[in-house]
Motif scaffolding. Sequence first.
Motif, PDB file in Angstrom:
ATOM      1  N   ALA A  48      -4.583  -6.521   5.911  1.00 45.69           N
ATOM      2  CA  ALA A  48      -3.524  -7.498   6.571  1.00 45.69           C
ATOM      3  C   ALA A  48      -4.068  -8.387   7.500  1.00 45.69           C
ATOM      4  O   ALA A  48      -3.504  -9.335   8.037  1.00 45.69           O
TER       5      ALA A  48
ATOM      6  N   ILE B   6       2.519  -6.040   9.306  1.00 46.67           N
ATOM      7  CA  ILE B   6       2.707  -5.076   8.569  1.00 46.67           C
ATOM      8  C   ILE B   6       4.271  -4.629   8.453  1.00 46.67           C
ATOM      9  O   ILE B   6       4.818  -4.057   9.604  1.00 46.67           O
TER      10      ILE B   6
ATOM     11  N   VAL C 246       0.900  -1.000  -0.037  1.00 45.06           N
ATOM     12  CA  VAL C 246      -0.163   0.021  -0.089  1.00 45.06           C
ATOM     13  C   VAL C 246       0.878   1.330   0.129  1.00 45.06           C
ATOM     14  O   VAL C 246       1.918   1.305   0.835  1.00 45.06           O
TER      15      VAL C 246
ATOM     16  N   SER D 252       5.828   4.910   2.408  1.00 40.53           N
ATOM     17  CA  SER D 252       5.362   6.215   2.727  1.00 40.53           C
ATOM     18  C   SER D 252       6.397   7.244   2.745  1.00 40.53           C
ATOM     19  O   SER D 252       7.566   6.967   2.964  1.00 40.53           O
TER      20      SER D 252
ATOM     21  N   LEU E 240       2.119  -7.455   5.051  1.00 43.82           N
ATOM     22  CA  LEU E 240       1.773  -6.350   4.166  1.00 43.82           C
ATOM     23  C   LEU E 240       2.614  -5.251   4.081  1.00 43.82           C
ATOM     24  O   LEU E 240       3.268  -4.757   5.252  1.00 43.82           O
ATOM     25  N   THR E 241       3.299  -4.735   3.142  1.00 41.58           N
ATOM     26  CA  THR E 241       4.049  -3.422   3.068  1.00 41.58           C
ATOM     27  C   THR E 241       3.264  -2.290   2.917  1.00 41.58           C
ATOM     28  O   THR E 241       2.588  -2.099   1.992  1.00 41.58           O
ATOM     29  N   ILE E 242       3.580  -1.233   3.634  1.00 47.13           N
ATOM     30  CA  ILE E 242       3.154   0.071   3.463  1.00 47.13           C
ATOM     31  C   ILE E 242       4.393   0.810   2.961  1.00 47.13           C
ATOM     32  O   ILE E 242       5.551   1.227   3.846  1.00 47.13           O
TER      33      ILE E 242
ATOM     34  N   ALA F 225      -4.750  -0.747   4.727  1.00 48.87           N
ATOM     35  CA  ALA F 225      -3.845  -1.739   5.041  1.00 48.87           C
ATOM     36  C   ALA F 225      -4.331  -2.574   6.120  1.00 48.87           C
ATOM     37  O   ALA F 225      -3.929  -3.914   5.845  1.00 48.87           O
TER      38      ALA F 225
ATOM     39  N   ALA G  30      -5.249   5.294   3.831  1.00 45.27           N
ATOM     40  CA  ALA G  30      -4.236   4.301   3.574  1.00 45.27           C
ATOM     41  C   ALA G  30      -4.023   3.439   4.675  1.00 45.27           C
ATOM     42  O   ALA G  30      -3.944   2.060   4.795  1.00 45.27           O
TER      43      ALA G  30
ATOM     44  N   SER H  90      -4.297 -11.232   5.722  1.00 48.00           N
ATOM     45  CA  SER H  90      -3.281 -11.582   4.802  1.00 48.00           C
ATOM     46  C   SER H  90      -2.533 -12.857   5.186  1.00 48.00           C
ATOM     47  O   SER H  90      -2.225 -12.819   6.542  1.00 48.00           O
TER      48      SER H  90
END
Length: 422
Positions: free
Chosen positions: A239, A313, A224, A250, A246-248, A235, A231, A242
């Motif tokens: 997640a 995350i 994301v 920014s 999960l990758t954020i 996410a 966001a 998931s």
Amino acid sequence: MFRSFFFPDEAMSGITVPWEVPGNSLNPRRNQYRFIILGAGIHGSYLANLLVGELGLPRRELLLIDREEQPLDAWRRYTGATGMTHLRSTSVHHLDPEPTSLRSYLNQRRDRYPEPYASPYNRPALSLFNDHARWSLKRSGALDSYFRGEVIAVEALSGGYALTLRDGSRISGDNLILAPGQGGLNRPPWATELPEERQAHLFSREYRPEEWRKAAAAGERIAVVGAGISAIQAALHIAEISREPLTILSLHQPRTHQFDSDPGWIGPRYLARFAALKDSAERRRLLREVRYPGSGDPALMERLAKFRSSGRIRFVSASAEEIEDAGRGFMEEKGSRMLFATGFSGEVPAGAMLSPLIDTLKLPTGPAGYPVVNPYLAWAPGLLVAGALAELEIGPVARNISGARRGGERLHRLFSRGEVKA
């Protein structure tokens, strides 16, 4: 009687007119409709409720127009995409002119909403807010004034305005309220080079939250891009089921603020300072200073922190160039998807459509092309603005639900002046 937590006289005290509207701010009865509201999102829907439900405008004399099938459809799509459960704003900010309306609505249907409010500030459940909004539009009669149509041009008439629709038809009204919502979607240029089938913008019509959640549960890797409240909500929504972390990606670390600006900007406490600025460039500068972009409320950030500490995350804060490199590398791997939760562009909403009207009427604009209006939100006789278009007058909350209510106070003042008699 109009009821508000802030008296219109007090809220407008000390406000000076940056330009003089020739004659009245509203036009007299002449055309097919007395009022046309362009845009049936939060602001357009609230003003429609106010006009017919509170100010007594006959519903046949109002046209609420939008390209969506029903009022607030875009709002429901945007909020539904994030997976949010409760609003960031408080329970007093809703779409009925009566301040206690949502509370009364809930008292009669409490069994339908097991968690009607979230702490602090009694933030209403999204389902409760949406159901009440629909109920309010039906109760006031504003829903009967709704018409689905895509407006492609706005033209000034002698004593009114005409809208041209995609199908070639034309609609005319004495007074036009521009409430077109947000601008276009914001997406970095490099996104166009990524496979279309494996990317989406959070607020695009193509994004299907449940499809992405299923893909994540099946083992696809999700990234994301963005770190604002939408966001983070999106996410977390993905997640929580998931299989892979999960990758954020920014530009900054998470920022924690209960609201997107200090609550003092809702009423006269801070607005006197804003109103004292005569130069629209100074108002724009202040708007940038006092907003909290890319932030989320403490409860949301606490939940994000738990997901990060558990490894579910992965948060990457980097420069724009580094995010681009990381994003391209991420998408080179099979079984990967990228969700752009990068909000809306800074363009003036409906700016391209309004440009000919601005040129014809020589309408005053400030920095970035936003309208410079008088305290009644009139841009020209019979031409009023709401939402983002009103932010140089309403202030930092103009785009929010509370901003819709503040705009309603200004409209009520026009009626109290006797320019329009219901």
